[in-house]
Design a protein around this motif. Structure first.
Motif, mmCIF file in Angstrom:
data_model
loop_
_atom_site.group_PDB
_atom_site.id
_atom_site.type_symbol
_atom_site.label_atom_id
_atom_site.label_comp_id
_atom_site.label_asym_id
_atom_site.label_seq_id
_atom_site.Cartn_x
_atom_site.Cartn_y
_atom_site.Cartn_z
ATOM 1 N N PHE A 100 73.472 22.248 21.012
ATOM 2 C CA PHE A 100 74.118 22.727 19.790
ATOM 3 C C PHE A 100 73.216 22.493 18.578
ATOM 4 N N ALA A 101 72.519 21.365 18.580
ATOM 5 C CA ALA A 101 71.620 21.051 17.459
ATOM 6 C C ALA A 101 70.420 21.979 17.409
ATOM 7 N N GLN A 102 70.147 22.690 18.497
ATOM 8 C CA GLN A 102 69.001 23.590 18.543
ATOM 9 C C GLN A 102 69.343 25.026 18.133
ATOM 10 N N ILE A 103 70.604 25.296 17.830
ATOM 11 C CA ILE A 103 70.994 26.672 17.511
ATOM 12 C C ILE A 103 70.294 27.151 16.244
ATOM 13 N N LEU A 104 70.475 26.440 15.148
ATOM 14 C CA LEU A 104 69.871 26.865 13.879
ATOM 15 C C LEU A 104 68.342 26.859 13.927
ATOM 16 N N PRO A 105 67.700 25.794 14.473
ATOM 17 C CA PRO A 105 66.236 25.857 14.584
ATOM 18 C C PRO A 105 65.748 27.046 15.410
ATOM 19 N N SER A 106 66.464 27.361 16.480
ATOM 20 C CA SER A 106 66.063 28.498 17.314
ATOM 21 C C SER A 106 66.135 29.800 16.541
ATOM 22 N N LEU A 107 67.176 29.950 15.718
ATOM 23 C CA LEU A 107 67.332 31.171 14.934
ATOM 24 C C LEU A 107 66.311 31.236 13.800
ATOM 25 N N LYS A 108 66.104 30.102 13.148
ATOM 26 C CA LYS A 108 65.146 30.080 12.029
ATOM 27 C C LYS A 108 63.728 30.348 12.500
ATOM 28 N N GLU A 109 63.366 29.778 13.645
ATOM 29 C CA GLU A 109 62.015 29.943 14.173
ATOM 30 C C GLU A 109 61.842 31.212 14.997
ATOM 31 N N ARG A 110 62.931 31.975 15.138
ATOM 32 C CA ARG A 110 62.895 33.233 15.899
ATOM 33 C C ARG A 110 62.309 33.040 17.292
ATOM 34 N N ARG A 111 62.835 32.042 17.986
ATOM 35 C CA ARG A 111 62.355 31.779 19.340
ATOM 36 C C ARG A 111 62.752 32.906 20.294
ATOM 37 N N PHE A 112 63.755 33.663 19.916
ATOM 38 C CA PHE A 112 64.200 34.829 20.676
ATOM 39 C C PHE A 112 64.806 35.812 19.675
ATOM 40 N N PRO A 113 64.939 37.089 20.039
ATOM 41 C CA PRO A 113 65.568 38.041 19.125
ATOM 42 C C PRO A 113 66.977 37.579 18.731
ATOM 43 N N ARG A 114 67.270 37.622 17.450
ATOM 44 C CA ARG A 114 68.533 37.067 16.967
ATOM 45 C C ARG A 114 69.763 37.765 17.532
ATOM 46 N N ILE A 115 69.590 39.012 17.934
ATOM 47 C CA ILE A 115 70.721 39.737 18.493
ATOM 48 C C ILE A 115 71.211 39.110 19.796
ATOM 49 N N TYR A 116 70.362 38.303 20.436
ATOM 50 C CA TYR A 116 70.762 37.661 21.687
ATOM 51 C C TYR A 116 71.975 36.752 21.497
ATOM 52 N N ILE A 117 72.186 36.285 20.265
ATOM 53 C CA ILE A 117 73.300 35.380 20.022
ATOM 54 C C ILE A 117 74.642 36.108 20.150
ATOM 55 N N LEU A 118 74.589 37.440 20.162
ATOM 56 C CA LEU A 118 75.801 38.242 20.293
ATOM 57 C C LEU A 118 76.047 38.697 21.735
ATOM 58 N N ALA A 119 75.439 38.021 22.695
ATOM 59 C CA ALA A 119 75.597 38.423 24.102
ATOM 60 C C ALA A 119 77.058 38.416 24.532
ATOM 61 N N GLY A 120 77.863 37.538 23.936
ATOM 62 C CA GLY A 120 79.273 37.465 24.311
ATOM 63 C C GLY A 120 80.046 38.727 24.006
ATOM 64 N N VAL A 121 79.547 39.557 23.076
ATOM 65 C CA VAL A 121 80.216 40.826 22.769
ATOM 66 C C VAL A 121 80.212 41.729 23.997
ATOM 67 N N ILE A 122 79.165 41.608 24.837
ATOM 68 C CA ILE A 122 79.117 42.395 26.068
ATOM 69 C C ILE A 122 80.259 41.986 26.992
ATOM 70 N N GLY A 123 80.526 40.674 27.067
ATOM 71 C CA GLY A 123 81.660 40.221 27.867
ATOM 72 C C GLY A 123 82.971 40.760 27.330
ATOM 73 N N ALA A 124 83.083 40.796 26.004
ATOM 74 C CA ALA A 124 84.294 41.356 25.395
ATOM 75 C C ALA A 124 84.419 42.845 25.715
ATOM 76 N N TRP A 125 83.289 43.563 25.705
ATOM 77 C CA TRP A 125 83.302 44.983 26.048
ATOM 78 C C TRP A 125 83.727 45.186 27.500
ATOM 79 N N PHE A 126 83.254 44.315 28.398
ATOM 80 C CA PHE A 126 83.656 44.399 29.806
ATOM 81 C C PHE A 126 85.170 44.263 29.944
ATOM 82 N N VAL A 127 85.731 43.257 29.280
ATOM 83 C CA VAL A 127 87.177 43.043 29.354
ATOM 84 C C VAL A 127 87.928 44.219 28.735
ATOM 85 N N LEU A 128 87.419 44.732 27.627
ATOM 86 C CA LEU A 128 88.091 45.833 26.958
ATOM 87 C C LEU A 128 88.079 47.091 27.815
ATOM 88 N N THR A 129 86.926 47.396 28.476
ATOM 89 C CA THR A 129 86.896 48.568 29.351
ATOM 90 C C THR A 129 87.856 48.394 30.521
#
Length: 328
Positions: free
Chosen positions: A69-98
């Motif tokens: 949890f303490a690594q969330i903000l540093p990971s986002l600030k340092e762009r260790r991965f594309p920031r959109i990856y943090i929204l991966a859970g929306v795909i799960g929501a889309w699965f349930v919605l479909t």
């Protein structure tokens, strides 16, 4: 990028099978909750809400959860991965919605085949592109054969239920929704594996999946409430609320395994577990009208065989197109 710890396929695949068994159990629980609430979307929201509460507690108790949890903000600030990856859970929501939008039209069988087809095909693509933390994986003959066999095996396993599906015109367009959800799930697993590696724990990746998924479902549910009102009050039956914890198992194990198994093999293991779990539910806790027939058992066995095919060594001579053996 830090290198993920290696996990042998002999260990990882059984874990994937076990995690996949949580999916049909979750569907059964959420289905009963949806009937009790008279609102399938509200049932999905409650499921995500309970899962979010579980992950908050787990993240607070486990040292790795707190460290991640303490690594969330540093990971986002340092762009260790594309920031959109943090929204991966929306795909799960889309699965349930479909699922809530199309099950009544398609039935569970067609929905399953559509999602498996999408997930298996994009699993090959995601691995080839190297989106996941395990890097690029060759598009070998054995991996393609294993993917095709998996789709065929799932279609065979659910074929007894396909006969009850309505006319082609009623569901041909609707089938594109679960197909898109299945295709997106492979990307979700790759995103979760990458973020979990940088956080230092799949627990944190799972937590953020439930945060973004819950937020997405809440927004859609609020629109529904504004248009048509709410359903029934929350029921007292305790096991109606197990869908969220089962989802935690599925997402968390998937985020852990994709690091070393890759997206395709993780997906195949989860699919195999889903069929095994469905078969066990039909045998020991059958839904009204459900019948276990030979095609279901044999199709499940063929799925497991397809997973074995996909895990065969792909550095064997003749299995890697474009590669020649070096003469000594």
């Amino acid at each position: 990028m830090p290198q993920p710890a290696r996990l042998p396929a002999a260990v990882g695949l059984p874990l994937a099978l076990a995690a996949g068994m949580a999916i049909p159990a979750q569907a059964r629980v959420n289905g009963e909750l949806g009937l009790a609430l008279d609102d399938s979307l509200a049932a999905a929201l409650v499921s995500f809400g309970v899962g979010l509460a579980v992950m908050i507690v787990v993240s607070a108790i486990l040292p790795r959860g707190r460290a991640g949890f303490a690594q969330i903000l540093p990971s986002l600030k340092e762009r260790r991965f594309p920031r959109i990856y943090i929204l991966a859970g929306v795909i799960g929501a889309w699965f349930v919605l479909t699922q809530t939008l199309t099950i009544a039209v398609l039935g569970v069988a067609v929905f399953t085949v559509a999602t498996v087809a999408g997930q298996t095909l994009t699993g090959l693509l995601v691995d080839r592109m190297g989106i996941g933390p395990g890097g690029k994986k060759a598009l070998t003959i054995m991996r393609v054969v294993g993917a095709v066999l998996t789709i065929a095996a799932v279609a065979w396993a659910v074929s007894p239920k396909l006969s009850g599906t309505g006319g082609t015109g009623d569901w041909l367009l609707a089938v594109l929704l679960p197909l898109s959800a299945g295709m997106a799930m492979s990307f979700q697993q790759a995103m979760n594996g990458t973020t979990g590696m940088h956080y230092g724990s799949p627990v944190t990746a799972t937590l953020l999946n439930f945060v973004s998924g819950f937020a997405a479902l809440l927004a859609v549910w609020l629109v529904k409430v504004a248009l048509s009102g709410t359903g029934n009050p929350l029921p007292d039956t305790w096991w109606y609320y197990l869908g969220g914890p089962l989802g935690c198992i599925f997402i968390g194990v998937g985020a852990m395994l994709v690091k070393t198994l890759g997206v395709l093999l993780t997906s195949l293991g989860l699919i195999g577990g889903q069929l095994i779990g469905s078969l066990l539910l039909d045998v020991f806790f059958p839904a009204p009208g459900s019948v276990v027939v030979a095609a279901t058992v044999l199709g499940t066995a063929l799925t497991l065989a397809a997973i074995v095919v996909a895990t065969l060594p792909w550095n064997m001579p003749g299995f890697r197109p474009g590669r020649r053996r070096r003469s000594r």
